[in-house]
Scaffold this motif. Structure first.
Motif, PDB file in Angstrom:
ATOM      1  N   THR A 126      64.887  28.930 145.683  1.00  0.00           N
ATOM      2  CA  THR A 126      66.212  29.557 145.748  1.00  0.00           C
ATOM      3  C   THR A 126      66.965  29.005 146.945  1.00  0.00           C
ATOM      4  O   THR A 126      66.383  28.845 148.031  1.00  0.00           O
ATOM      5  CB  THR A 126      66.095  31.088 145.851  1.00  0.00           C
ATOM      6  OG1 THR A 126      65.476  31.589 144.660  1.00  0.00           O
ATOM      7  CG2 THR A 126      67.459  31.739 146.008  1.00  0.00           C
ATOM      8  N   ARG A 127      68.236  28.718 146.760  1.00  0.00           N
ATOM      9  CA  ARG A 127      69.078  28.211 147.849  1.00  0.00           C
ATOM     10  C   ARG A 127      70.369  29.009 147.913  1.00  0.00           C
ATOM     11  O   ARG A 127      71.036  29.229 146.904  1.00  0.00           O
ATOM     12  CB  ARG A 127      69.393  26.735 147.654  1.00  0.00           C
ATOM     13  CG  ARG A 127      70.440  26.174 148.627  1.00  0.00           C
ATOM     14  CD  ARG A 127      70.591  24.673 148.509  1.00  0.00           C
ATOM     15  NE  ARG A 127      69.408  23.999 149.029  1.00  0.00           N
ATOM     16  CZ  ARG A 127      69.286  22.670 149.079  1.00  0.00           C
ATOM     17  NH1 ARG A 127      70.268  21.893 148.634  1.00  0.00           N
ATOM     18  NH2 ARG A 127      68.185  22.123 149.574  1.00  0.00           N
ATOM     19  N   CYS A 128      70.730  29.428 149.127  1.00  0.00           N
ATOM     20  CA  CYS A 128      72.038  30.018 149.400  1.00  0.00           C
ATOM     21  C   CYS A 128      72.767  29.103 150.383  1.00  0.00           C
ATOM     22  O   CYS A 128      72.175  28.666 151.376  1.00  0.00           O
ATOM     23  CB  CYS A 128      71.904  31.421 149.990  1.00  0.00           C
ATOM     24  SG  CYS A 128      71.260  32.658 148.829  1.00  0.00           S
ATOM     25  N   ILE A 129      74.022  28.824 150.105  1.00  0.00           N
ATOM     26  CA  ILE A 129      74.835  27.969 150.964  1.00  0.00           C
ATOM     27  C   ILE A 129      75.971  28.805 151.535  1.00  0.00           C
ATOM     28  O   ILE A 129      76.626  29.564 150.809  1.00  0.00           O
ATOM     29  CB  ILE A 129      75.390  26.762 150.192  1.00  0.00           C
ATOM     30  CG1 ILE A 129      74.238  25.960 149.571  1.00  0.00           C
ATOM     31  CG2 ILE A 129      76.222  25.872 151.101  1.00  0.00           C
ATOM     32  CD1 ILE A 129      74.689  24.785 148.728  1.00  0.00           C
ATOM     33  N   TYR A 130      76.194  28.637 152.833  1.00  0.00           N
ATOM     34  CA  TYR A 130      77.189  29.440 153.544  1.00  0.00           C
ATOM     35  C   TYR A 130      78.213  28.538 154.235  1.00  0.00           C
ATOM     36  O   TYR A 130      77.900  27.417 154.645  1.00  0.00           O
ATOM     37  CB  TYR A 130      76.518  30.328 154.594  1.00  0.00           C
ATOM     38  CG  TYR A 130      75.446  31.220 154.026  1.00  0.00           C
ATOM     39  CD1 TYR A 130      75.750  32.482 153.535  1.00  0.00           C
ATOM     40  CD2 TYR A 130      74.120  30.793 153.965  1.00  0.00           C
ATOM     41  CE1 TYR A 130      74.769  33.296 153.007  1.00  0.00           C
ATOM     42  CE2 TYR A 130      73.128  31.601 153.431  1.00  0.00           C
ATOM     43  CZ  TYR A 130      73.454  32.858 152.950  1.00  0.00           C
ATOM     44  OH  TYR A 130      72.487  33.657 152.416  1.00  0.00           O
ATOM     45  N   SER A 131      79.413  29.064 154.383  1.00  0.00           N
ATOM     46  CA  SER A 131      80.452  28.398 155.165  1.00  0.00           C
ATOM     47  C   SER A 131      80.954  29.388 156.206  1.00  0.00           C
ATOM     48  O   SER A 131      81.339  30.516 155.873  1.00  0.00           O
ATOM     49  CB  SER A 131      81.608  27.952 154.275  1.00  0.00           C
ATOM     50  OG  SER A 131      82.649  27.383 155.049  1.00  0.00           O
ATOM     51  N   THR A 132      80.952  28.964 157.469  1.00  0.00           N
ATOM     52  CA  THR A 132      81.386  29.849 158.559  1.00  0.00           C
ATOM     53  C   THR A 132      82.548  29.233 159.339  1.00  0.00           C
ATOM     54  O   THR A 132      82.689  29.452 160.532  1.00  0.00           O
ATOM     55  CB  THR A 132      80.221  30.149 159.511  1.00  0.00           C
ATOM     56  OG1 THR A 132      79.703  28.901 160.025  1.00  0.00           O
ATOM     57  CG2 THR A 132      79.104  30.896 158.812  1.00  0.00           C
ATOM     58  N   ARG A 133      83.383  28.453 158.660  1.00  0.00           N
ATOM     59  CA  ARG A 133      84.529  27.825 159.326  1.00  0.00           C
ATOM     60  C   ARG A 133      85.483  28.861 159.912  1.00  0.00           C
ATOM     61  O   ARG A 133      86.233  28.567 160.839  1.00  0.00           O
ATOM     62  CB  ARG A 133      85.279  26.953 158.325  1.00  0.00           C
ATOM     63  CG  ARG A 133      84.478  25.777 157.791  1.00  0.00           C
ATOM     64  CD  ARG A 133      84.287  24.692 158.819  1.00  0.00           C
ATOM     65  NE  ARG A 133      85.533  24.123 159.271  1.00  0.00           N
ATOM     66  CZ  ARG A 133      85.632  23.082 160.081  1.00  0.00           C
ATOM     67  NH1 ARG A 133      84.529  22.499 160.522  1.00  0.00           N
ATOM     68  NH2 ARG A 133      86.796  22.628 160.463  1.00  0.00           N
ATOM     69  N   ASN A 134      85.449  30.078 159.398  1.00  0.00           N
ATOM     70  CA  ASN A 134      86.361  31.130 159.866  1.00  0.00           C
ATOM     71  C   ASN A 134      85.743  32.019 160.939  1.00  0.00           C
ATOM     72  O   ASN A 134      86.312  33.042 161.294  1.00  0.00           O
ATOM     73  CB  ASN A 134      86.777  31.999 158.678  1.00  0.00           C
ATOM     74  CG  ASN A 134      85.600  32.724 158.043  1.00  0.00           C
ATOM     75  OD1 ASN A 134      84.472  32.239 158.101  1.00  0.00           O
ATOM     76  ND2 ASN A 134      85.851  33.870 157.446  1.00  0.00           N
ATOM     77  N   LYS A 135      84.570  31.643 161.484  1.00  0.00           N
ATOM     78  CA  LYS A 135      83.892  32.504 162.453  1.00  0.00           C
ATOM     79  C   LYS A 135      83.554  31.736 163.731  1.00  0.00           C
ATOM     80  O   LYS A 135      83.199  30.558 163.677  1.00  0.00           O
ATOM     81  CB  LYS A 135      82.613  33.081 161.853  1.00  0.00           C
ATOM     82  CG  LYS A 135      82.843  34.001 160.660  1.00  0.00           C
ATOM     83  CD  LYS A 135      81.587  34.755 160.290  1.00  0.00           C
ATOM     84  CE  LYS A 135      81.247  35.814 161.314  1.00  0.00           C
ATOM     85  NZ  LYS A 135      80.109  36.659 160.898  1.00  0.00           N
TER      86      LYS A 135
END
Length: 616
Positions: free
Chosen positions: A456-465
């Motif tokens: 299982t893979r989850c991908i995240y983007s935190t450009r706004n943090k």
């Protein structure tokens, strides 16, 4: 009068309404698998997915004699949108164009290939209908692939006609005649007709006007006993989430768990309160998932005809617990809630019992520690063959998938691993949206056998943090879970979850002392981030030793993986879609002035070329 249609398909993140009443006076050209109402009395859409041909056939109806639009966007707006333009002329002939929007302005002609294929069109009583199709992936750089997971549909319409052979008579601005909806085009489960559930017995498990704390995040739990009026086993054939009309923006997600038969409960004093306060010593009421719902999803789920969920038992000793996540960022006080869930009971038992499996990570800082200002951060988990050792030799059948993260998640997938080789995706939510978390119905059930493993893979983007995002229960924290419904039920596995093992944390923190979540969070919050340290952190996550928790229903089992195992991955085939003979000259194939029309096409191409030089 000529009538023009612009068919723009955009993939992004806004809501989609279910078609509860068809207003169009035009009958669809054929029977479709799915339908929705994009806007009441204005826009309606039908579609059928053909997985073998890797294409979708659409039919759009809109209430206008001007142009209309339906389309696909990578981010939910005009920028980067893949647009098809079609119309029905004064002779009743339908046409279609392929366009692309570089920004919030009139879309230009796609100068690569024509990838929206016209089938039929008609106009009647102020409505226009166009039937057309599109490949999932056209291989055209000016098109947007229709991915698994959520797709954003954007629609618009104008009041005036356009004429492709007259440059001055083109698309006019739509003003506020526009909208957007989101849904999983390729894995949508339609809402049932009212008649399907009318007259059936039902069981409600719902809160009774309880007070919601004025905290930003609250997990509230309540245990229920299956009603005594049902003395025999009954299968639910569908369930409906009952959201208190006062709190449509308050509920983030709802989980229903079936308590283990080993739990001893007092019928006169069933647990009811904030989950952290009542769950001590009640683990068996929070492990066996009976269903899940998350924000933005449809309220009603119909089970496959082969299986039902056993809501009642022979001795009427079944207990269930609802856990509702309330998201109250404004800390509003004096809130009351009566939300819950309703099970519709079939008149006959079905062949199999439906159940659920969950993969992913535990929701703690030891599982998820995502650096800030990062375009893409990958968190992998792995469930080894040991997990499925007691599955029946005939296998189980996976029928739906519910991916789940919080605000930073952008993609979730799970692969089926057999004999150290990736066989297929159980589900690939390439386009995931926090605000629209659908339970995706698989087009055909997927078999799982003893010894199968799962990645299982989850991908995240935190450009706004600007600060770290850690695993936790709050909406501003993160989660990574993938829940699958299946049949027949097995009692040997309900969840397989991972976390970075404590020894890996001790190594990177350079300590031999035990580490709890408080100490770990303090250490993580003090880290300084640069592009180099983010890359090093990703490498740490890729290689770190994992702790695995198997929930076996009646007990817990544990294991350690030195690292995520290497397996032979799925082969990514290059996009080589065979071009269908739909070229630009078809746009004017019946024009009375073919020379003028071709000149117009050359003008479109020239304008596009100049635009690229100036703006790109």
């Amino acid at each position: 009068m000529q009538t023009w249609i612009i068919l723009c398909l955009y993939i992004s993140s806004t809501a989609i309404e279910i078609c509860t009443g068809i207003a169009s006076p035009l009958q669809p050209f054929t029977t479709y698998d799915h339908s929705i109402q994009l806007e009441a009395n204005i826009a309606e859409l039908w579609w059928t997915v053909n997985n073998a041909a890797q294409e979708i056939t659409f039919e759009l109806h809109m209430k206008t004699i001007g142009w209309i639009a339906l389309g696909i966007s990578p981010a939910g707006g005009m920028k980067g949108a893949d647009i098809a333009v079609g119309w029905v002329d004064s002779s009743g002939k339908a046409h279609i164009q392929d366009r692309f929007a570089f920004d919030k302005q009139k879309p230009v002609m796609d100068n690569t290939t024509q990838d929206w294929f016209l089938l039929k069109g008609q106009e009647q009583n102020g409505w226009t209908a166009i039937q057309f199709k599109r490949y999932f992936d056209s291989c055209d750089p000016m098109d947007v692939p229709i991915k698994l997971g959520t797709n954003i549909l954007i629609f618009a319409y104008g009041l005036d006609d356009i004429d492709p052979c007259q440059a001055k008579v083109d698309i006019t601005y739509h003003d506020d005649r526009r909208g957007s909806r989101i849904l999983p085009l390729r894995s949508y489960a339609d809402q049932p007709a009212d008649a399907m559930l009318a007259g059936l017995d039902f069981v409600d498990f719902r809160f009774d006007n309880h007070a919601v704390p004025s905290a930003d995040t609250t997990y509230y739990c309540k245990v229920f006993k299956s009603p005594s009026r049902f003395l025999t086993k009954r299968h639910a054939i569908a369930h409906e989430v009952l959201i208190d009309s006062r709190n449509t923006n308050l509920l983030h997600h709802l989980d229903l768990f079936e308590c283990s038969s080993k739990d001893v409960l007092d019928d006169a004093n069933l647990p009811d309160g904030v989950c952290d306060d009542i769950l001590t010593g009640m683990r068996m009421c929070s492990s066996n998932v009976a269903t899940s719902w998350a924000i933005g999803a449809d309220l009603t789920t119909v089970y496959p005809k082969e299986a039902g969920y056993a809501v009642t038992g022979v001795n009427n000793n079944k207990y269930f617990m609802i856990k509702i996540h309330y998201d109250n960022p404004r800390l509003t006080s004096n809130l009351r809630d009566s939300s819950g869930i309703r099970f519709y009971l079939g008149n006959e038992l079905r062949q199999y019992d439906l159940s659920y499996l969950v993969f992913g990570t535990l929701s703690s800082p030891a599982s998820l520690a995502i650096p800030p200002n990062t375009e893409q951060f990958i968190v992998d988990s792995y469930c080894p063959p040991e997990a499925t050792r007691n599955f029946p030799a005939s296998g189980i059948n996976v029928v739906s998938a519910l991916p789940h993260t919080h605000l930073q998640g952008i993609s979730v997938w799970t692969k089926l691993i057999r004999n150290n080789t990736a066989v297929q995706y159980l589900f690939n939510a390439e386009a995931f949206d926090f605000n629209h978390q659908f339970a995706n119905r698989l087009s055909t059930p997927i078999k799982i056998y003893p010894g199968d493993a799962f990645a299982t893979r989850c991908i995240y983007s935190t450009r706004n943090k600007d600060d770290m995002t850690l695993g936790g229960k709050r909406t501003i924290d993160e989660m990574c879970s993938h829940t699958f419904s299946y049949y027949p039920m097995v009692e040997s596995l309900t969840a397989c979850m991972t976390a970075i093992d404590q020894t890996a944390w001790q190594t990177i923190m350079k300590t031999s002392l035990p580490i709890d979540n408080i100490k770990l969070e303090q250490w993580l919050r003090n880290l300084t981030w640069t592009p180099k340290s983010v890359a090093q952190w990703q490498e740490f996550y890729n290689e770190a030793q994992r702790f695995i928790m198997y929930d076996r229903g009646s007990y817990m089992d544990f294991n350690v993986l030195p690292t995520i195992p290497k397996y032979e991955d799925l082969q990514v085939e290059p996009c080589n879609r065979k071009e269908i003979q739909h070229s630009n000259d078809q746009l004017c194939h019946e024009s009375n002035d073919s020379v003028a029309c071709q000149n117009t096409l050359f003008l479109f191409a020239f304008i596009f070329f100049v635009f690229k030089i100036i703006f790109l």
